[in-house]
Design a protein around this motif. Structure first.
Motif, PDB file in Angstrom:
ATOM      1  N   ASN A 162      16.766  15.140 -28.620  1.00 59.01           N
ATOM      2  CA  ASN A 162      16.835  15.323 -30.085  1.00 59.01           C
ATOM      3  C   ASN A 162      15.939  14.311 -30.793  1.00 59.01           C
ATOM      4  OD1 ASN A 162      18.672  17.479 -29.949  1.00 59.01           O
ATOM      5  ND2 ASN A 162      20.411  16.063 -29.891  1.00 59.01           N
ATOM      6  N   GLU A 163      14.817  14.005 -30.176  1.00 55.99           N
ATOM      7  CA  GLU A 163      13.810  13.089 -30.713  1.00 55.99           C
ATOM      8  C   GLU A 163      14.310  11.654 -30.859  1.00 55.99           C
ATOM      9  OE1 GLU A 163      12.067  14.789 -34.246  1.00 55.99           O
ATOM     10  OE2 GLU A 163      10.937  16.246 -33.066  1.00 55.99           O
ATOM     11  N   THR A 164      15.401  11.312 -30.168  1.00 56.02           N
ATOM     12  CA  THR A 164      15.917   9.940 -30.195  1.00 56.02           C
ATOM     13  C   THR A 164      16.152   9.459 -28.765  1.00 56.02           C
ATOM     14  OG1 THR A 164      18.235  10.615 -30.311  1.00 56.02           O
ATOM     15  CG2 THR A 164      17.081  10.295 -32.414  1.00 56.02           C
ATOM     16  N   PHE A 165      16.254   8.170 -28.602  1.00 55.45           N
ATOM     17  CA  PHE A 165      16.544   7.590 -27.293  1.00 55.45           C
ATOM     18  C   PHE A 165      17.354   6.325 -27.482  1.00 55.45           C
ATOM     19  CE2 PHE A 165      12.541   5.815 -28.725  1.00 55.45           C
ATOM     20  CZ  PHE A 165      12.660   4.467 -28.458  1.00 55.45           C
ATOM     21  N   SER A 166      18.088   5.958 -26.437  1.00 55.40           N
ATOM     22  CA  SER A 166      18.836   4.695 -26.467  1.00 55.40           C
ATOM     23  C   SER A 166      19.103   4.245 -25.037  1.00 55.40           C
ATOM     24  CB  SER A 166      20.152   4.836 -27.235  1.00 55.40           C
ATOM     25  OG  SER A 166      21.034   5.693 -26.545  1.00 55.40           O
ATOM     26  N   THR A 167      19.064   2.953 -24.842  1.00 55.15           N
ATOM     27  CA  THR A 167      19.377   2.338 -23.551  1.00 55.15           C
ATOM     28  C   THR A 167      19.722   0.885 -23.819  1.00 55.15           C
ATOM     29  OG1 THR A 167      18.612   2.005 -21.276  1.00 55.15           O
ATOM     30  CG2 THR A 167      16.995   1.639 -23.030  1.00 55.15           C
ATOM     31  N   TYR A 168      20.040   0.141 -22.784  1.00 52.35           N
ATOM     32  CA  TYR A 168      20.250  -1.296 -22.951  1.00 52.35           C
ATOM     33  C   TYR A 168      19.671  -2.017 -21.751  1.00 52.35           C
ATOM     34  CZ  TYR A 168      24.123  -1.258 -19.600  1.00 52.35           C
ATOM     35  OH  TYR A 168      24.879  -1.144 -18.468  1.00 52.35           O
ATOM     36  N   ILE A 169      19.348  -3.269 -21.962  1.00 52.71           N
ATOM     37  CA  ILE A 169      18.797  -4.099 -20.901  1.00 52.71           C
ATOM     38  C   ILE A 169      19.501  -5.438 -20.898  1.00 52.71           C
ATOM     39  CG2 ILE A 169      16.516  -3.000 -20.859  1.00 52.71           C
ATOM     40  CD1 ILE A 169      15.495  -5.277 -22.634  1.00 52.71           C
ATOM     41  N   GLN A 170      19.353  -6.177 -19.790  1.00 50.88           N
ATOM     42  CA  GLN A 170      19.881  -7.537 -19.665  1.00 50.88           C
ATOM     43  C   GLN A 170      18.825  -8.375 -18.959  1.00 50.88           C
ATOM     44  OE1 GLN A 170      23.416  -6.103 -17.537  1.00 50.88           O
ATOM     45  NE2 GLN A 170      24.646  -7.223 -19.031  1.00 50.88           N
ATOM     46  N   THR A 171      18.674  -9.587 -19.392  1.00 54.28           N
ATOM     47  CA  THR A 171      17.718 -10.477 -18.743  1.00 54.28           C
ATOM     48  C   THR A 171      18.222 -11.907 -18.784  1.00 54.28           C
ATOM     49  OG1 THR A 171      15.421 -11.262 -18.715  1.00 54.28           O
ATOM     50  CG2 THR A 171      16.371 -10.785 -20.878  1.00 54.28           C
ATOM     51  N   GLY A 172      17.863 -12.660 -17.753  1.00 53.05           N
ATOM     52  CA  GLY A 172      18.217 -14.070 -17.700  1.00 53.05           C
ATOM     53  C   GLY A 172      17.048 -14.957 -18.082  1.00 53.05           C
ATOM     54  N   GLN A 173      15.900 -14.352 -18.402  1.00 44.40           N
ATOM     55  CA  GLN A 173      14.715 -15.130 -18.775  1.00 44.40           C
ATOM     56  C   GLN A 173      14.898 -15.652 -20.192  1.00 44.40           C
ATOM     57  OE1 GLN A 173      10.894 -13.444 -17.760  1.00 44.40           O
ATOM     58  NE2 GLN A 173       9.996 -14.238 -19.642  1.00 44.40           N
ATOM     59  N   THR A 174      15.051 -16.958 -20.335  1.00 44.73           N
ATOM     60  CA  THR A 174      15.329 -17.553 -21.644  1.00 44.73           C
ATOM     61  C   THR A 174      14.069 -17.645 -22.486  1.00 44.73           C
ATOM     62  OG1 THR A 174      15.040 -19.766 -20.739  1.00 44.73           O
ATOM     63  CG2 THR A 174      17.285 -18.890 -20.771  1.00 44.73           C
ATOM     64  N   GLY A 175      14.283 -17.828 -23.770  1.00 45.70           N
ATOM     65  CA  GLY A 175      13.173 -17.907 -24.717  1.00 45.70           C
ATOM     66  C   GLY A 175      12.995 -16.580 -25.433  1.00 45.70           C
TER      67      GLY A 175
END
Length: 198
Positions: A162-175
């Motif tokens: 429907n012309e939209t997207f969503s996801t999530y991410i996680q990272t331990g790289q600080t800054g």
């Protein structure tokens, strides 16, 4: 002759109905009188104590404030002007409810528009990535992170529906981490978003 003792006549017997002293009635009248005097003294003392302590004034002040606050003023009705433009109501975009970390430019609005739900997270905290891709129905988008002077693939993808997207991410790289979305077929890239980790 021997003297005769004079005999005093016996005291006259009084009729009980003619007695003037009625002890029960007198006691009751005295009791009522004492009760009235004690009640007046106690009532006057209580009234003086409330005025001295200022207890009665608060209630009157509260009533005055409530009356002042509760007053209703109706404005005079005015005629409204007819609208001069088109009457159009646009449906709100559900993806815009998440605050974007960066405003897209006009150029990016035609392509992939990316928004991050968070601007700062702790290490391995969830970063929500959402966006719109007009005309990109069914496309697979690759999350990319900028590091070492170039964009590299992050191990997460999202599909467009429907012309939209969503996801999530996680990272331990600080800054400060910079992310974008890349259409794996067309090579079109979205705007970048910045998220501070740590």
């Amino acid at each position: 002759m021997g003297g005769m003792a004079e005999q005093t006549p016996p005291p006259e017997e009084q009729d009980p109905s003619e007695r003037t002293d009625r002890p029960i009635l007198t006691g009751l009248v005295a009791l009522v009188g004492v009760g009235l005097v004690v009640g007046l003294v106690l009532g006057g003392g209580a009234l003086a104590a409330t005025r001295l302590l200022g207890l009665g004034g608060e209630e009157e002040a509260a009533t005055a404030v409530a009356t002042e606050r509760d007053s209703l003023v109706l404005p005079e009705p005015e005629e409204t002007e007819e609208p001069d433009g088109p009457l159009v109501t646009l449906r709100p975009d559900p993806q815009q409810s998440a605050r974007p970390s960066q405003e897209p430019t006009e150029e990016e609005e035609e392509g992939i528009t990316l928004s991050a739900g968070q601007t700062q997270v702790s290490p391995m905290g969830q970063i929500d990535l959402t966006g719109v891709y007009p005309g990109g129905e069914g496309a697979i988008l690759q999350v990319q992170r900028f590091e070492g002077g170039r964009w590299g693939d992050f191990p997460v993808t999202a599909s467009v529906s429907n012309e939209t997207f969503s996801t999530y991410i996680q990272t331990g790289q600080t800054g400060v981490n910079r992310f974008r979305m890349l259409d794996t077929d067309s090579g079109d890239a979205s705007n970048e978003v910045k998220v501070t980790v740590g």
